[in-house]
Scaffold this active site. Structure first.
Site, PDB file in Angstrom:
ATOM      1  CE  LYS A  72      -4.261  -1.702   2.120  1.00 16.14           C
ATOM      2  NZ  LYS A  72      -5.298  -1.430   3.139  1.00 16.14           N
ATOM      3  CG  ASP A 108      -8.743   0.536   3.137  1.00 11.67           C
ATOM      4  OD1 ASP A 108      -9.485  -0.409   2.818  1.00 11.67           O
ATOM      5  OD2 ASP A 108      -7.496   0.446   3.171  1.00 11.67           O
ATOM      6  N   GLY A 132      -5.873   2.335  19.145  1.00  9.27           N
ATOM      7  CA  GLY A 132      -4.813   1.943  18.219  1.00  9.27           C
ATOM      8  C   GLY A 132      -4.355   3.133  17.398  1.00  9.27           C
ATOM      9  NE  ARG A 156       1.667  -2.269  22.650  1.00 10.37           N
ATOM     10  CZ  ARG A 156       2.000  -3.400  22.063  1.00 10.37           C
ATOM     11  NH1 ARG A 156       1.874  -4.540  22.727  1.00 10.37           N
ATOM     12  NH2 ARG A 156       2.436  -3.406  20.815  1.00 10.37           N
ATOM     13  N   GLY A 252     -15.958  -5.508  11.242  1.00  5.09           N
ATOM     14  CA  GLY A 252     -14.948  -5.045  10.280  1.00  5.09           C
ATOM     15  C   GLY A 252     -15.179  -5.592   8.882  1.00  5.09           C
TER      16      GLY A 252
END
Ligand code: NAP
Length: 288
Positions: A72, A108, A132, A156, A252
């Protein structure tokens, strides 16, 4: 499979590996239903061979092509023009032939927004919490911010969330984006003001289906919609936690099907049968 004839028009998807892609069966089912003499083929392309492969598409008369992991970003140097969305998120997933060469788009982003719209959700002026800060988050945060949402990114590695927030704000100066650590206290505060919670981490993906980015013991905001970018399994632990709290959920797989449908429309200017494409992907997931 559609019948292959001398006049069959080709489209496909380049990736490495690509054997398990659901795009060929879902697109080929759509061609069959619409009676189109077209065929969608998986194209295993090693990263070293990407420029030759893209050049070969034109020589072989391809009507278009999808591009997936790990190409990509790499395909960038092989196209002649790039859409504003693809440029913003640094990822091209659809090649469209033009008189001036290949045009690189990113389906997307509209695919994600389509799945929200179908659920009756308009991000404008709403609070969204994105878990995320990797590749999937980039497109989703950009789509939400461009649609007028106030976005919190929890990751995180908080520095990665901060970088993503700064980059998207650089592209969309009026965007409201904050970053926070993926810990219960921060999630509770951001979750209270969110009407959409999106998992873009890989947590919960098969074969680690018992994992979720949402902490155990922290009530899921029940008035929010939960969207999980993970689609295998279809019903992730994250979506299960949300549903148990009474929240609506979006899988998803919707985004996967709608990004395919958007590419299909870009190539053929025809609306494909998305219900059939979704059913084919479900069947495929069931088998894998
Ligand atoms: P990526 O770039 O590798 O990012 C992974 C993200 O998950 C990072 O934010 C990472 O946090 C986080 N993460 C990983 N392990 C974690 C752990 N143990 N605890 C907490 N956070 C953790 O991956 P990606 O390309 O964004 O893909 C993410 C998911 O989206 C995949 O499951 C992929 O299949 C899915 N996806 C779906 C679609 C669709 O059409 N539905 C499209 C694209 C991607 P750190 O930054 O701290 O490492």
């Amino acid at each position: 499979m559609p019948e292959i004839t001398g006049g069959t028009r080709l489209v496909g998807v380049m990736g490495w590996p690509i054997a398990h892609s659901m795009s060929p069966p879902m697109h080929n089912a759509a061609f069959c239903q619409l009676g189109m003499d077209c065929c969608y083929v998986p194209l295993p392309v090693h990263p070293d061979d990407l420029p030759q492969a893209v050049a070969g598409l034109r020589a072989l008369g391809f009507v278009g092509c999808n591009v997936t992991i790990p190409h990509k970003q790499g395909v960038w140097g092989c196209v002649d023009q790039v859409s504003e969305d693809a440029q913003a998120v640094g990822a091209v997933n659809t090649l469209i032939p033009t008189e001036n060469g290949w045009y690189g788009g990113n389906s997307d982003i509209p695919g994600f927004l389509w799945s929200l719209k179908e659920a009756g959700y308009d991000p404008m002026g709403k609070g969204a919490l994105v878990l995320g800060a990797g590749g999937a988050a980039r497109g989703i945060v950009y789509a939400l911010a461009k649609s007028g949402a106030q976005v919190h990114i929890a990751n995180r590695t908080v520095a990665r969330a901060e970088t993503l927030a700064a980059e998207i704000t650089g592209l969309l100066p009026t965007a409201q984006i904050e970053s926070l650590p993926l810990v219960p206290r921060a999630l509770r505060a951001a979750g209270d003001g969110a009407s959409l919670v999106v998992n873009t981490t890989s947590l919960g993906m098969w074969p680690h289906a018992d994992r979720s980015p949402w902490p155990d013991g922290l009530p899921f905001p029940r008035h929010a919609i939960a969207f999980d970018s993970v689609y295998n399994p279809l019903r992730t632990r994250f979506l299960h936690q949300a549903a148990q709290a009474g929240a609506a959920t979006i899988t998803g797989l919707k985004m996967l099907v709608y990004q395919g449908a958007v590419s299909f429309e870009w190539w053929f200017d025809v609306a494909p049968p998305t219900d059939l494409m979704y059913a084919v992907c479900l069947q495929h997931l069931g088998r894998s």
